[in-house]
Design a protein around this motif. Structure first.
Motif, PDB file in Angstrom:
ATOM      1  N   GLN A  34       0.821  -1.205   0.000  1.00  0.00           N
ATOM      2  CA  GLN A  34       0.000   0.000   0.000  1.00  0.00           C
ATOM      3  C   GLN A  34       0.858   1.259   0.000  1.00  0.00           C
ATOM      4  OE1 GLN A  34      -3.410   0.179  -0.429  1.00  0.00           O
ATOM      5  NE2 GLN A  34      -2.786   2.275  -0.857  1.00  0.00           N
ATOM      6  N   ARG A  35       1.918   1.245   0.790  1.00  0.00           N
ATOM      7  CA  ARG A  35       2.817   2.401   0.814  1.00  0.00           C
ATOM      8  C   ARG A  35       3.465   2.616  -0.551  1.00  0.00           C
ATOM      9  NH1 ARG A  35       7.282   2.569   4.953  1.00  0.00           N
ATOM     10  NH2 ARG A  35       7.319   4.766   4.402  1.00  0.00           N
ATOM     11  N   LEU A  36       3.870   1.538  -1.194  1.00  0.00           N
ATOM     12  CA  LEU A  36       4.498   1.653  -2.499  1.00  0.00           C
ATOM     13  C   LEU A  36       3.524   2.250  -3.515  1.00  0.00           C
ATOM     14  CD1 LEU A  36       7.047   1.194  -4.136  1.00  0.00           C
ATOM     15  CD2 LEU A  36       6.225  -1.102  -4.638  1.00  0.00           C
ATOM     16  N   VAL A  37       2.289   1.782  -3.499  1.00  0.00           N
ATOM     17  CA  VAL A  37       1.269   2.331  -4.406  1.00  0.00           C
ATOM     18  C   VAL A  37       1.058   3.814  -4.132  1.00  0.00           C
ATOM     19  CG1 VAL A  37      -1.197   2.278  -4.977  1.00  0.00           C
ATOM     20  CG2 VAL A  37       0.099   0.149  -4.856  1.00  0.00           C
ATOM     21  N   ASP A  38       0.877   4.165  -2.854  1.00  0.00           N
ATOM     22  CA  ASP A  38       0.634   5.564  -2.491  1.00  0.00           C
ATOM     23  C   ASP A  38       1.805   6.460  -2.893  1.00  0.00           C
ATOM     24  OD1 ASP A  38      -1.765   4.721  -1.396  1.00  0.00           O
ATOM     25  OD2 ASP A  38      -1.049   4.818   0.685  1.00  0.00           O
ATOM     26  N   ARG A  39       3.010   5.995  -2.603  1.00  0.00           N
ATOM     27  CA  ARG A  39       4.190   6.803  -2.904  1.00  0.00           C
ATOM     28  C   ARG A  39       4.465   6.877  -4.408  1.00  0.00           C
ATOM     29  NH1 ARG A  39       7.839   6.800   2.108  1.00  0.00           N
ATOM     30  NH2 ARG A  39       9.608   6.814   0.658  1.00  0.00           N
ATOM     31  N   ALA A  40       4.201   5.790  -5.119  1.00  0.00           N
ATOM     32  CA  ALA A  40       4.371   5.822  -6.577  1.00  0.00           C
ATOM     33  C   ALA A  40       3.367   6.786  -7.210  1.00  0.00           C
ATOM     34  CB  ALA A  40       4.216   4.420  -7.166  1.00  0.00           C
ATOM     35  N   ASP A  41       2.134   6.796  -6.695  1.00  0.00           N
ATOM     36  CA  ASP A  41       1.134   7.749  -7.191  1.00  0.00           C
ATOM     37  C   ASP A  41       1.603   9.185  -6.967  1.00  0.00           C
ATOM     38  OD1 ASP A  41      -0.589   5.769  -8.059  1.00  0.00           O
ATOM     39  OD2 ASP A  41      -1.931   5.924  -6.317  1.00  0.00           O
ATOM     40  N   LEU A  42       2.101   9.466  -5.776  1.00  0.00           N
ATOM     41  CA  LEU A  42       2.597  10.807  -5.465  1.00  0.00           C
ATOM     42  C   LEU A  42       3.756  11.191  -6.382  1.00  0.00           C
ATOM     43  CD1 LEU A  42       2.537  13.299  -3.634  1.00  0.00           C
ATOM     44  CD2 LEU A  42       3.997  12.038  -2.034  1.00  0.00           C
ATOM     45  N   ALA A  43       4.668  10.245  -6.602  1.00  0.00           N
ATOM     46  CA  ALA A  43       5.804  10.506  -7.487  1.00  0.00           C
ATOM     47  C   ALA A  43       5.338  10.746  -8.922  1.00  0.00           C
ATOM     48  CB  ALA A  43       6.792   9.344  -7.442  1.00  0.00           C
ATOM     49  N   ALA A  44       4.343   9.983  -9.375  1.00  0.00           N
ATOM     50  CA  ALA A  44       3.839  10.146 -10.742  1.00  0.00           C
ATOM     51  C   ALA A  44       3.169  11.507 -10.922  1.00  0.00           C
ATOM     52  CB  ALA A  44       2.861   9.022 -11.078  1.00  0.00           C
ATOM     53  N   VAL A  45       2.361  11.898  -9.953  1.00  0.00           N
ATOM     54  CA  VAL A  45       1.684  13.197 -10.047  1.00  0.00           C
ATOM     55  C   VAL A  45       2.698  14.334 -10.006  1.00  0.00           C
ATOM     56  CG1 VAL A  45       0.130  14.766  -8.818  1.00  0.00           C
ATOM     57  CG2 VAL A  45      -0.513  12.381  -9.135  1.00  0.00           C
ATOM     58  N   THR A  46       3.647  14.241  -9.075  1.00  0.00           N
ATOM     59  CA  THR A  46       4.658  15.286  -8.957  1.00  0.00           C
ATOM     60  C   THR A  46       5.542  15.335 -10.193  1.00  0.00           C
ATOM     61  OG1 THR A  46       4.660  14.982  -6.565  1.00  0.00           O
ATOM     62  CG2 THR A  46       6.495  16.197  -7.497  1.00  0.00           C
ATOM     63  N   GLY A  47       5.968  14.166 -10.671  1.00  0.00           N
ATOM     64  CA  GLY A  47       6.796  14.121 -11.879  1.00  0.00           C
ATOM     65  C   GLY A  47       6.049  14.653 -13.087  1.00  0.00           C
ATOM     66  N   GLY A  48       4.767  14.295 -13.217  1.00  0.00           N
ATOM     67  CA  GLY A  48       3.958  14.810 -14.327  1.00  0.00           C
ATOM     68  C   GLY A  48       3.822  16.311 -14.271  1.00  0.00           C
ATOM     69  N   GLY A  67       9.607  16.644   0.618  1.00  0.00           N
ATOM     70  CA  GLY A  67       8.923  17.072   1.832  1.00  0.00           C
ATOM     71  C   GLY A  67       7.752  16.179   2.188  1.00  0.00           C
ATOM     72  N   ARG A  68       6.984  15.783   1.183  1.00  0.00           N
ATOM     73  CA  ARG A  68       5.858  14.878   1.434  1.00  0.00           C
ATOM     74  C   ARG A  68       6.348  13.520   1.932  1.00  0.00           C
ATOM     75  NH1 ARG A  68       0.762  15.755  -1.060  1.00  0.00           N
ATOM     76  NH2 ARG A  68       0.275  13.842   0.068  1.00  0.00           N
ATOM     77  N   LEU A  69       7.434  13.018   1.367  1.00  0.00           N
ATOM     78  CA  LEU A  69       7.991  11.738   1.814  1.00  0.00           C
ATOM     79  C   LEU A  69       8.531  11.848   3.236  1.00  0.00           C
ATOM     80  CD1 LEU A  69       9.825  10.671  -1.458  1.00  0.00           C
ATOM     81  CD2 LEU A  69       7.619   9.838  -0.608  1.00  0.00           C
ATOM     82  N   ASP A  70       9.204  12.960   3.546  1.00  0.00           N
ATOM     83  CA  ASP A  70       9.700  13.171   4.905  1.00  0.00           C
ATOM     84  C   ASP A  70       8.545  13.218   5.898  1.00  0.00           C
ATOM     85  OD1 ASP A  70      12.327  13.260   4.032  1.00  0.00           O
ATOM     86  OD2 ASP A  70      12.453  15.459   4.081  1.00  0.00           O
ATOM     87  N   ALA A  71       7.462  13.895   5.522  1.00  0.00           N
ATOM     88  CA  ALA A  71       6.293  13.988   6.407  1.00  0.00           C
ATOM     89  C   ALA A  71       5.677  12.614   6.631  1.00  0.00           C
ATOM     90  CB  ALA A  71       5.267  14.955   5.815  1.00  0.00           C
ATOM     91  N   GLU A  72       5.606  11.810   5.575  1.00  0.00           N
ATOM     92  CA  GLU A  72       5.055  10.456   5.714  1.00  0.00           C
ATOM     93  C   GLU A  72       5.942   9.614   6.625  1.00  0.00           C
ATOM     94  OE1 GLU A  72       4.374   6.190   3.785  1.00  0.00           O
ATOM     95  OE2 GLU A  72       6.116   7.452   3.396  1.00  0.00           O
TER      96      GLU A  72
END
Length: 91
Positions: A34-48, A67-72
């Motif tokens: 679940q963490r991998l899915v959530d973090r990959a989604d965040l990376a995809a949105v940010t990268g896009g 910053g979002r990863l550090d907060a998580e």
């Protein structure tokens, strides 16, 4: 306006580092999938967003993702510490 290729390269490297951090988790993590899915989604949105935006904004996107990863990570550390305290560990 003169382009600062060194700064652009530094920002791009920071963004790639943040994306790699987003998709690199210890497999022993109980919430790994679940963490991998959530973090990959965040990376995809940010990268896009970084690709859709101005080249000068890539550094902002890298900082945002990091910053979002550090907060998580901080949130998960607090949750684990609270759970350990509840179990009476570390006393």
């Amino acid at each position: 306006m003169t382009r600062d290729h060194a700064a652009e390269a530094r920002d791009l490297r920071a963004l790639l580092t943040a994306v790699l951090d987003a998709i690199t988790l210890p497999r022993a993590d109980p919430d790994y999938e679940q963490r991998l899915v959530d973090r990959a989604d965040l990376a995809a949105v940010t990268g896009g967003a970084a690709l859709d935006g101005a080249l000068a904004d890539i550094g902002w996107h890298a900082d945002y993702l990091a910053g979002r990863l550090d907060a998580e990570n901080a949130r998960r550390t607090r949750i684990r510490a609270a759970a350990a305290a509840e179990r009476g560990e570390g006393q």
